[in-house]
Scaffold this motif. Structure first.
Motif, PDB file in Angstrom:
ATOM      1  N   ASP B  63      95.033 -13.267  31.675  1.00  0.00           N
ATOM      2  CA  ASP B  63      94.013 -13.446  32.031  1.00  0.00           C
ATOM      3  C   ASP B  63      93.672 -14.592  32.826  1.00  0.00           C
ATOM      4  OD1 ASP B  63      91.955 -10.921  31.975  1.00  0.00           O
ATOM      5  OD2 ASP B  63      93.454 -10.642  32.473  1.00  0.00           O
ATOM      6  N   LYS B  64      94.336 -15.686  31.703  1.00  0.00           N
ATOM      7  CA  LYS B  64      94.251 -16.954  32.414  1.00  0.00           C
ATOM      8  C   LYS B  64      94.892 -17.615  33.436  1.00  0.00           C
ATOM      9  CE  LYS B  64      93.564 -18.746  28.486  1.00  0.00           C
ATOM     10  NZ  LYS B  64      93.704 -20.046  27.080  1.00  0.00           N
ATOM     11  N   TYR B  65      96.144 -17.156  32.829  1.00  0.00           N
ATOM     12  CA  TYR B  65      97.272 -17.038  33.587  1.00  0.00           C
ATOM     13  C   TYR B  65      98.071 -16.344  35.161  1.00  0.00           C
ATOM     14  CZ  TYR B  65      98.203 -20.063  29.935  1.00  0.00           C
ATOM     15  OH  TYR B  65      97.361 -21.032  28.313  1.00  0.00           O
ATOM     16  N   LEU B  66      97.500 -15.467  34.511  1.00  0.00           N
ATOM     17  CA  LEU B  66      97.728 -14.464  36.069  1.00  0.00           C
ATOM     18  C   LEU B  66      96.938 -13.779  36.731  1.00  0.00           C
ATOM     19  CD1 LEU B  66     100.536 -13.329  36.206  1.00  0.00           C
ATOM     20  CD2 LEU B  66     101.150 -11.378  34.802  1.00  0.00           C
ATOM     21  N   GLU B  67      97.491 -13.158  38.137  1.00  0.00           N
ATOM     22  CA  GLU B  67      96.388 -12.678  38.752  1.00  0.00           C
ATOM     23  C   GLU B  67      96.278 -11.264  38.331  1.00  0.00           C
ATOM     24  OE1 GLU B  67      96.669 -15.878  39.381  1.00  0.00           O
ATOM     25  OE2 GLU B  67      97.965 -14.681  39.819  1.00  0.00           O
ATOM     26  N   GLN B 103     109.635 -11.796  37.102  1.00  0.00           N
ATOM     27  CA  GLN B 103     108.902 -13.193  36.935  1.00  0.00           C
ATOM     28  C   GLN B 103     108.418 -13.490  36.152  1.00  0.00           C
ATOM     29  OE1 GLN B 103     105.845 -12.390  40.561  1.00  0.00           O
ATOM     30  NE2 GLN B 103     107.182 -12.046  41.883  1.00  0.00           N
ATOM     31  N   SER B 106     109.422 -16.548  34.679  1.00  0.00           N
ATOM     32  CA  SER B 106     109.280 -17.445  34.981  1.00  0.00           C
ATOM     33  C   SER B 106     108.166 -18.074  34.320  1.00  0.00           C
ATOM     34  CB  SER B 106     109.434 -17.975  36.164  1.00  0.00           C
ATOM     35  OG  SER B 106     108.122 -18.587  36.696  1.00  0.00           O
ATOM     36  N   HIS B 107     107.140 -16.701  34.377  1.00  0.00           N
ATOM     37  CA  HIS B 107     105.748 -16.904  34.180  1.00  0.00           C
ATOM     38  C   HIS B 107     105.090 -17.552  32.863  1.00  0.00           C
ATOM     39  CE1 HIS B 107     104.002 -13.852  37.716  1.00  0.00           C
ATOM     40  NE2 HIS B 107     104.031 -15.459  37.761  1.00  0.00           N
ATOM     41  N   SER B 109     107.582 -19.427  30.848  1.00  0.00           N
ATOM     42  CA  SER B 109     108.273 -20.280  31.099  1.00  0.00           C
ATOM     43  C   SER B 109     106.948 -21.518  31.188  1.00  0.00           C
ATOM     44  CB  SER B 109     109.371 -20.696  31.535  1.00  0.00           C
ATOM     45  OG  SER B 109     110.588 -19.729  31.001  1.00  0.00           O
ATOM     46  N   GLN B 110     106.447 -21.373  31.799  1.00  0.00           N
ATOM     47  CA  GLN B 110     105.655 -21.734  33.071  1.00  0.00           C
ATOM     48  C   GLN B 110     104.272 -21.493  31.532  1.00  0.00           C
ATOM     49  OE1 GLN B 110     104.313 -21.374  37.119  1.00  0.00           O
ATOM     50  NE2 GLN B 110     105.996 -20.515  37.355  1.00  0.00           N
ATOM     51  N   ILE B 111     103.503 -20.956  30.983  1.00  0.00           N
ATOM     52  CA  ILE B 111     103.043 -20.848  30.539  1.00  0.00           C
ATOM     53  C   ILE B 111     102.927 -22.008  28.904  1.00  0.00           C
ATOM     54  CG2 ILE B 111     101.709 -19.335  28.422  1.00  0.00           C
ATOM     55  CD1 ILE B 111     101.493 -16.920  30.242  1.00  0.00           C
ATOM     56  N   SER B 113     105.023 -24.180  29.089  1.00  0.00           N
ATOM     57  CA  SER B 113     105.339 -25.684  29.658  1.00  0.00           C
ATOM     58  C   SER B 113     103.140 -26.271  29.783  1.00  0.00           C
ATOM     59  CB  SER B 113     105.836 -25.901  30.648  1.00  0.00           C
ATOM     60  OG  SER B 113     105.301 -25.486  31.945  1.00  0.00           O
ATOM     61  N   LEU B 114     102.918 -25.651  30.204  1.00  0.00           N
ATOM     62  CA  LEU B 114     101.659 -25.817  30.215  1.00  0.00           C
ATOM     63  C   LEU B 114     100.673 -25.994  28.837  1.00  0.00           C
ATOM     64  CD1 LEU B 114      99.885 -23.988  33.493  1.00  0.00           C
ATOM     65  CD2 LEU B 114      99.894 -26.263  32.657  1.00  0.00           C
ATOM     66  N   ASP B 115     101.281 -25.473  27.465  1.00  0.00           N
ATOM     67  CA  ASP B 115     100.079 -25.398  26.749  1.00  0.00           C
ATOM     68  C   ASP B 115     101.437 -25.216  25.678  1.00  0.00           C
ATOM     69  OD1 ASP B 115      98.283 -22.766  24.828  1.00  0.00           O
ATOM     70  OD2 ASP B 115      99.277 -24.787  24.476  1.00  0.00           O
TER      71      ASP B 115
END
Lengths: 452, 375
Positions: B63-67, B103, B106-107, B109-111, B113-115
């Protein structure tokens, strides 16, 4: 790319300061009427999507109209004032009455519903009184992208549209569908793709995608030749592609001036107004409109003319633009000196669209369309935020569509706050007053105190 | 325990076979959907494990990352990946099926890179086109060859024709045995309930196929003793249903789910691999031409398939169960309804459904009324 995040305006009448902004709107209408005139004299006409290679139509001198632009124009025509919420509901109802009550998903898939019931509906009905500028001329062909690669909902909606079109006894134009071999999220090989994409697109994009897309483009060329009777000329495509590059490089130069000049010479209202010129990329007129925009921005910088001399804060608008009510952006400039200076529309074209041709314009065209810089997470937007010296960013809460909203507000919030740039996520309602209140609170509580 | 009870256990505890495999020194390749060729994973010497979510499970981390506009089963599955519940999975294949699945490549992978503390399996985006055409067939063939190369890289050894043939023989046997389950469901009267069938079919994706085949053979040995089921014959057309709740509701209304169209049911077991072809070519062909998934095919193909399966199973009514935020299934529904009703087959629809239905009473009441009309 078009945004449909729209709000009912509390502030009427945005101010466009650049002559080029008005020129773009005027040219778009003039182009369409000219296209109709050409068709009346026997020229072919293509109805197409946003993501198709318009460069081929330009190279073959085939008049065309883009479905999203056509939908937006027809939506606007039904309005007396910005009552887009009513229009969206009316279109959803119209969609249901057109396709039957079981198609109630249209209400949720608003983005595509606009393209369908707004644009294609007019094609299906062919009621000149309902349509902008007396409606579309007879179609020679429909060219779409995304067969199997679009959002499954959009793809199926497209097929349903066409069935309805045939069922109403409309003459069926031949249809060509390009299949996307790279859909969001395309994962670039280089993380900071914007630094290299123009010259190194053939390294960033995998060769097999390029090969497939070139094959599709060749098939599309054969199709266009067959249905229009025109002959493709590679030299003309080279000319078109070079004009596309010039066009977008002017936008890049303008964007860089805006980003690097404080206070900014042209706010997002004028930037958004430029976007329709994208439908004329590859033409001298499109290039000249972009040059006109750049020249005006440059003149303003040289003359130290700001969009808002009282600029105190610089804001970035993320994702889909508020085309329905651009005055919305200027409210905050008036009230707080908080100027929206950055939006995706000019900038993504500036960074993502030009391609060095390497004597292979078809492959360069494939390379351009396979990767437009869209939907790849917050990295590029953060780069823009830093470049534009942004104090804060705003975006709509992404509420409806997996395809359009990929890497939505949650991910952006994480990334922006980590980079120290406050991000305000506002409600996706039709109520501009509510949204103004949200952004005002953001400015008052998070941005102005920081400035002090 | 009976063979069915073992399969049921693996359906409910989806990680136990894979974890056992890991204890013995093996590696696990997780995958989403049924479009990933398990045969390649098996031939590479890995344990293929289909990744699922958890009905009613937590989404606190994702929920912190995805709608919210992704299906529940996707959100809970991602949450499980991020919280380490799938920490025993070494590699993760994400196929280009529906948007909410692809998706996530990508999500995730982005998570990461954020954490940077986020631990995930090594991921691979398995990309293919969705149409059936001359050009897309060649493109997809090459993408599957790329996947084969990646599996070889992960395993450190070549995938031979021999290992492919062996894997094909195992999965074909599984399909052949599951076909018997399909036939017993469709028999008149049905001999297997839908609730049982989901567990039999689903457990196949959480165990080594060879082990599942043994259980299936043992289970089917007793087929002549299976009781006949009374009640209305119902077909379910649904979003991916990897839980029993919806079928339990239907079958509590004096009905049997005799067949379905979703990737946790009969469709999984269709279209065996053609062993007259070279192994890799045969696998490519099977996955290219397998039964139409809603995220892949046009509406017309999907409606025809739905009708065909309904008629084959002699179902008397069709119940649709479409998850919230499933954009593909919802657009199939109107045409499917039309073709079914043109053949006199009544339908009932539930849309915007949750993975775990919070209050079953209104659904049960609707189904009871529906069944009363078709008896």
């Amino acid at each position: 790319m078009v945004g449909y995040a729209v709000t009912r305006g509390a502030v009427q009448g945005s101010i466009k300061r650049l002559k080029s902004s008005t020129a773009v709107t005027a040219f778009q209408k003039e182009y369409f009427l000219l296209a109709k005139d050409r068709v009346s004299q026997g020229e072919p006409f293509v109805y197409t999507g946003v993501m198709t290679p318009h460069e081929l139509f330009e190279a073959m001198e085939i008049p065309f109209v883009v479905n999203m632009w056509w939908a937006a124009i027809n939506v606007a025509k039904r309005l007396t004032g910005p009552r887009l919420e009513q229009a969206a509901k009316a279109m959803a109802e119209r969609g249901k009455s057109m396709f039957g009550p079981d198609y109630d998903q249209l209400g949720r898939c608003a983005h595509c519903a606009m393209g369908s019931t707004g644009g294609f509906a007019q094609l299906i009905d062919q009621d000149p009184e309902q349509a902008a500028y007396g409606g579309l001329p007879e179609l020679t062909a429909i060219v779409e992208s995304g067969e199997g690669g679009a959002c499954p909902g959009a793809e199926k909606l497209s097929a349903i549209d066409f069935k309805e079109y045939l069922r109403r006894g409309r003459k069926a134009p031949p249809v060509f569908r390009l299949e996307e071999s790279a859909i969001p999220p395309f994962f670039p090989r280089y993380e900071n793709w914007w630094e290299n994409i123009m010259d190194h697109w053939d390294e960033i994009i995998e060769p097999h995608r390029l090969d497939y897309r070139v094959d599709e483009l060749k098939a599309l060329i054969r199709f266009l030749e067959a249905v229009t009777g025109k002959t493709f000329n590679q030299d003309k495509l080279i000319e078109v592609m070079e004009l596309v590059n010039e066009h977008n490089i002017y936008w890049k130069k303008a964007r860089d001036l805006i980003a690097e000049t404080v206070p900014c010479p042209a706010d997002v209202v004028d930037q958004l107004a430029q976007y329709s010129a994208q439908w004329h990329r590859g033409t001298k007129e499109g290039r000249d409109l972009a040059k006109m925009f750049y020249d005006e921005v440059k003149e303003k910088v040289e003359n130290k003319e700001a969009a808002y001399p009282g600029e105190k804060l610089r804001l970035q608008w993320l994702k889909g633009g508020n085309f329905g009510n651009t005055a919305f952006y200027q409210y905050f400039a008036e009230k707080y000196g908080a100027v929206f200076v950055a939006t995706i529309y000019i900038s993504i074209a500036a960074d993502g669209y030009p391609r060095t041709l390497y004597k292979d314009p078809l492959r360069a065209l494939a390379g351009r369309h396979l990767f437009l810089g869209l939907y790849h997470g917050p990295g590029w937007d953060l780069k823009e935020a830093i470049h534009n010296k942004i104090d804060g960013a705003v975006m709509f809460e992404q509420a409806a569509c997996q395809r359009v909203s990929h890497s939505g507000h949650q991910m952006y919030k994480q990334a922006y706050e980590k980079a120290g740039i406050p991000l305000c996520v506002i409600s996706p309602t039709w109520d501009a007053e509510k949204q103004q209140a949200e952004i005002s609170k953001f400015i008052e509580t998070r941005l102005l105190p920081k400035r002090k | 325990m009976t063979a069915f009870e073992v399969m049921q256990k693996h359906y409910r505890q989806r990680d136990i076979a894979a974890r056992e495999w890991k204890k013995k020194g093996g590696k696990v390749v997780g995958y989403f959907c049924d479009s990933v060729p398990e045969e390649l994973i098996l031939a590479a010497g890995f344990f293929p494990l289909r990744i699922t979510g958890q009905a009613g499970g937590s989404t606190k981390v994702i929920d912190k990352y995805l709608e919210p506009f992704y299906e529940d089963f996707v959100r809970t599955g991602l949450n499980m990946l991020l919280t380490g519940e799938y920490s025993f999975v070494d590699y993760l294949i994400i196929p280009r099926t529906k948007d909410s699945i692809v998706q996530q490549y990508s999500h995730l992978s982005q998570i990461q890179s954020l954490d940077s503390s986020t631990k995930l399996p090594t991921m691979y985006l398995y990309e293919f086109l969705h149409t059936r055409s001359y050009a897309s067939e060649f493109y997809n063939r090459d993408r599957m060859l790329d996947l084969k190369k990646k599996l070889e890289e992960w395993s450190g050894k070549k995938i031979t024709n021999r290992s492919l043939s062996k894997a094909i023989a195992t999965t074909n046997e599984n399909k052949m045995l599951l076909k018997k389950v399909v036939d017993l469901r469709a028999s008149d009267p049905p001999r297997i309930s839908g609730v049982e069938a989901l567990q039999i079919i689903g457990s196949s994706m959480f165990m080594l196929k060879a082990d599942h085949n043994k259980l299936l053979r043992e289970y089917l040995d007793g087929a002549d003793k299976f009781s006949a089921r009374a009640g209305a014959r119902i077909f379910v057309e649904a979003s991916p249903l990897d839980t029993l709740q919806f079928y339990e509701i239907i079958e509590s209304c004096q009905a049997t789910v005799v067949s379905e169209d979703h990737c946790w049911g009969n469709r999984y077991a269709e279209v065996p691999i053609d062993t007259s072809l070279d192994p890799m070519g045969a696998i490519i062909k099977r996955y290219y031409l397998k039964s139409p998934c809603p995220y892949v095919y046009q509406v017309g193909v999907r409606s025809s398939y739905c009708l065909q399966k309904v008629l084959e199973s002699k179902a008397k009514g069709v119940v649709f169960n479409i998850f919230d935020w499933d954009p593909s299934q919802i657009w199939d529904y109107p045409e499917q309804k039309k073709v079914l009703e043109a053949k006199g087959i009544p339908t009932l629809r539930f849309i915007e459904q949750r993975h775990l239905i919070p209050d079953i009473s209104p659904i049960k009441a609707s189904i009871e009324n529906f069944i009363a009309t078709i008896k």
